[in-house]
Design a protein around this motif. Sequence first.
Motif, PDB file in Angstrom:
ATOM      1  N   ALA A 214      28.186  25.921  31.339  1.00  0.00           N
ATOM      2  CA  ALA A 214      28.845  27.073  30.728  1.00  0.00           C
ATOM      3  C   ALA A 214      28.704  28.302  31.616  1.00  0.00           C
ATOM      4  CB  ALA A 214      28.254  27.342  29.340  1.00  0.00           C
ATOM      5  N   GLY A 215      27.501  28.506  32.165  1.00  0.00           N
ATOM      6  CA  GLY A 215      27.276  29.659  33.027  1.00  0.00           C
ATOM      7  C   GLY A 215      28.134  29.614  34.274  1.00  0.00           C
ATOM      8  N   CYS A 216      28.234  28.436  34.888  1.00  0.00           N
ATOM      9  CA  CYS A 216      29.068  28.297  36.087  1.00  0.00           C
ATOM     10  C   CYS A 216      30.530  28.615  35.771  1.00  0.00           C
ATOM     11  CB  CYS A 216      28.955  26.885  36.649  1.00  0.00           C
ATOM     12  SG  CYS A 216      27.377  26.530  37.456  1.00  0.00           S
ATOM     13  N   TYR A 217      31.004  28.110  34.625  1.00  0.00           N
ATOM     14  CA  TYR A 217      32.399  28.374  34.262  1.00  0.00           C
ATOM     15  C   TYR A 217      32.623  29.861  34.001  1.00  0.00           C
ATOM     16  CZ  TYR A 217      36.652  28.807  31.568  1.00  0.00           C
ATOM     17  OH  TYR A 217      37.880  29.224  31.129  1.00  0.00           O
ATOM     18  N   VAL A 218      31.723  30.485  33.234  1.00  0.00           N
ATOM     19  CA  VAL A 218      31.869  31.902  32.906  1.00  0.00           C
ATOM     20  C   VAL A 218      31.858  32.746  34.177  1.00  0.00           C
ATOM     21  CG1 VAL A 218      30.725  33.873  31.789  1.00  0.00           C
ATOM     22  CG2 VAL A 218      30.953  31.705  30.571  1.00  0.00           C
ATOM     23  N   ALA A 219      30.914  32.469  35.088  1.00  0.00           N
ATOM     24  CA  ALA A 219      30.852  33.216  36.344  1.00  0.00           C
ATOM     25  C   ALA A 219      32.113  32.991  37.177  1.00  0.00           C
ATOM     26  CB  ALA A 219      29.612  32.806  37.138  1.00  0.00           C
ATOM     27  N   TRP A 220      32.573  31.746  37.231  1.00  0.00           N
ATOM     28  CA  TRP A 220      33.786  31.445  37.994  1.00  0.00           C
ATOM     29  C   TRP A 220      34.991  32.148  37.396  1.00  0.00           C
ATOM     30  CZ3 TRP A 220      34.587  29.607  42.658  1.00  0.00           C
ATOM     31  CH2 TRP A 220      35.890  29.212  43.013  1.00  0.00           C
ATOM     32  N   TYR A 221      35.051  32.234  36.055  1.00  0.00           N
ATOM     33  CA  TYR A 221      36.179  32.908  35.409  1.00  0.00           C
ATOM     34  C   TYR A 221      36.176  34.398  35.763  1.00  0.00           C
ATOM     35  CZ  TYR A 221      39.908  33.711  32.072  1.00  0.00           C
ATOM     36  OH  TYR A 221      41.130  34.015  31.521  1.00  0.00           O
ATOM     37  N   GLY A 222      34.975  34.995  35.789  1.00  0.00           N
ATOM     38  CA  GLY A 222      34.891  36.390  36.202  1.00  0.00           C
ATOM     39  C   GLY A 222      35.412  36.589  37.609  1.00  0.00           C
ATOM     40  N   TRP A 223      35.024  35.698  38.527  1.00  0.00           N
ATOM     41  CA  TRP A 223      35.496  35.776  39.903  1.00  0.00           C
ATOM     42  C   TRP A 223      37.002  35.548  39.977  1.00  0.00           C
ATOM     43  CZ3 TRP A 223      34.669  37.940  44.171  1.00  0.00           C
ATOM     44  CH2 TRP A 223      35.192  37.457  45.370  1.00  0.00           C
ATOM     45  N   TYR A 224      37.508  34.654  39.126  1.00  0.00           N
ATOM     46  CA  TYR A 224      38.955  34.394  39.033  1.00  0.00           C
ATOM     47  C   TYR A 224      39.693  35.672  38.627  1.00  0.00           C
ATOM     48  CZ  TYR A 224      43.242  32.673  36.754  1.00  0.00           C
ATOM     49  OH  TYR A 224      44.540  32.468  36.348  1.00  0.00           O
ATOM     50  N   GLU A 225      39.154  36.400  37.642  1.00  0.00           N
ATOM     51  CA  GLU A 225      39.784  37.654  37.213  1.00  0.00           C
ATOM     52  C   GLU A 225      39.764  38.702  38.321  1.00  0.00           C
ATOM     53  OE1 GLU A 225      39.405  38.290  32.527  1.00  0.00           O
ATOM     54  OE2 GLU A 225      37.467  38.284  33.551  1.00  0.00           O
ATOM     55  N   ILE A 226      38.670  38.759  39.054  1.00  0.00           N
ATOM     56  CA  ILE A 226      38.590  39.709  40.171  1.00  0.00           C
ATOM     57  C   ILE A 226      39.648  39.388  41.217  1.00  0.00           C
ATOM     58  CG2 ILE A 226      37.146  40.434  42.118  1.00  0.00           C
ATOM     59  CD1 ILE A 226      34.734  40.144  40.221  1.00  0.00           C
ATOM     60  N   ARG A 227      39.818  38.099  41.506  1.00  0.00           N
ATOM     61  CA  ARG A 227      40.840  37.703  42.479  1.00  0.00           C
ATOM     62  C   ARG A 227      42.242  38.055  41.986  1.00  0.00           C
ATOM     63  NH1 ARG A 227      40.954  32.187  43.099  1.00  0.00           N
ATOM     64  NH2 ARG A 227      39.392  31.786  41.502  1.00  0.00           N
ATOM     65  N   LEU A 228      42.474  37.890  40.663  1.00  0.00           N
ATOM     66  CA  LEU A 228      43.776  38.257  40.113  1.00  0.00           C
ATOM     67  C   LEU A 228      44.028  39.756  40.239  1.00  0.00           C
ATOM     68  CD1 LEU A 228      44.142  36.173  36.808  1.00  0.00           C
ATOM     69  CD2 LEU A 228      45.224  35.784  39.027  1.00  0.00           C
ATOM     70  N   LEU A 229      42.996  40.544  39.943  1.00  0.00           N
ATOM     71  CA  LEU A 229      43.133  41.999  40.075  1.00  0.00           C
ATOM     72  C   LEU A 229      43.401  42.408  41.519  1.00  0.00           C
ATOM     73  CD1 LEU A 229      40.250  43.211  37.712  1.00  0.00           C
ATOM     74  CD2 LEU A 229      42.718  43.419  37.311  1.00  0.00           C
ATOM     75  N   GLY A 230      42.923  41.586  42.450  1.00  0.00           N
ATOM     76  CA  GLY A 230      43.149  41.864  43.867  1.00  0.00           C
ATOM     77  C   GLY A 230      44.481  41.354  44.381  1.00  0.00           C
TER      78      GLY A 230
END
Length: 283
Positions: A214-230
């Motif tokens: 769960a932690g890996c997925y949540v952290a990866w999703y946060g990074w995914y959102e950052i990439r989208l914002l970029g």
Amino acid sequence: MADAPLALALAAGMLAAVNPCGFALLPAYLSILVVGDGATGAGRGAAVGRALAATAAMTAGFVAVFGVFGLVVAPVAGAVQRHLPWVTIGIGLLLVVLGVVLLAGRQLPGLGMVVSRAPDTGRSALSMVVFGMAYAAASLSCTIAPFLAIVVTSLRAGSVTSGVALFVAYAAGMGLTVAVAAVAVALARDGLLRRVRRAAPLLSRLGGVLLVGAGCYVAWYGWYEIRLLGGADAGDPIIDGAAVVQRWLAATVDQAGPTVLTGVFVALLAATGLTWLVRRFRT
């Protein structure tokens, strides 16, 4: 039509429990219930009672974060929301660390989740509040917009009574979804763990696996959102794969609606009460 906003807030709360950012925390929460209560030897009634108490505490932590964020941070939500994915990453990494602690065969420090004895009710209630706050923090970037639109807008328009009612409805919706899952797990756990009592340490490690995942997925999703914002490409095989499960969960909860979920919840409680009465008369 007067009840339409309340129904909308209730539905939004129900879907908040299975939002794309934090839905992986729901099975992690359910695993904590099993790990923390796996070797108590208590009957179904006690297990269900603890599941309900933990769910109430977790829901309180969840909606408290949303309430504070909505009232205090809403005026600058646009600026703050860009930084929320970093909070999501931090929550995910923290869950990974806690999962590794369980995988190492240790108990989670200060959380009362000890598999060799009954958990400390006071400490475990506090731990569930903290878990609910982490759940909310990881979910903010995905769910804060409907919360602001439905609940906070009403409060800021000067309708305090209406705003409070919508906030309670939102909390009830979130709590109802989690409570149905938690009670079902508590009932299933009772019969299963009687047969695998010696496997309590293994259950702790399995809980650790779920927390790490769960932690890996949540952290990866946060990074995914950052990439989208970029401005990066929205395609991501991990997020896309998880989205299939998340959309199915959300659609199931949405189609069931509050009436069906309430009926299931009442039926589970009735089954618990009936089992307790049968055992009582047999003794």
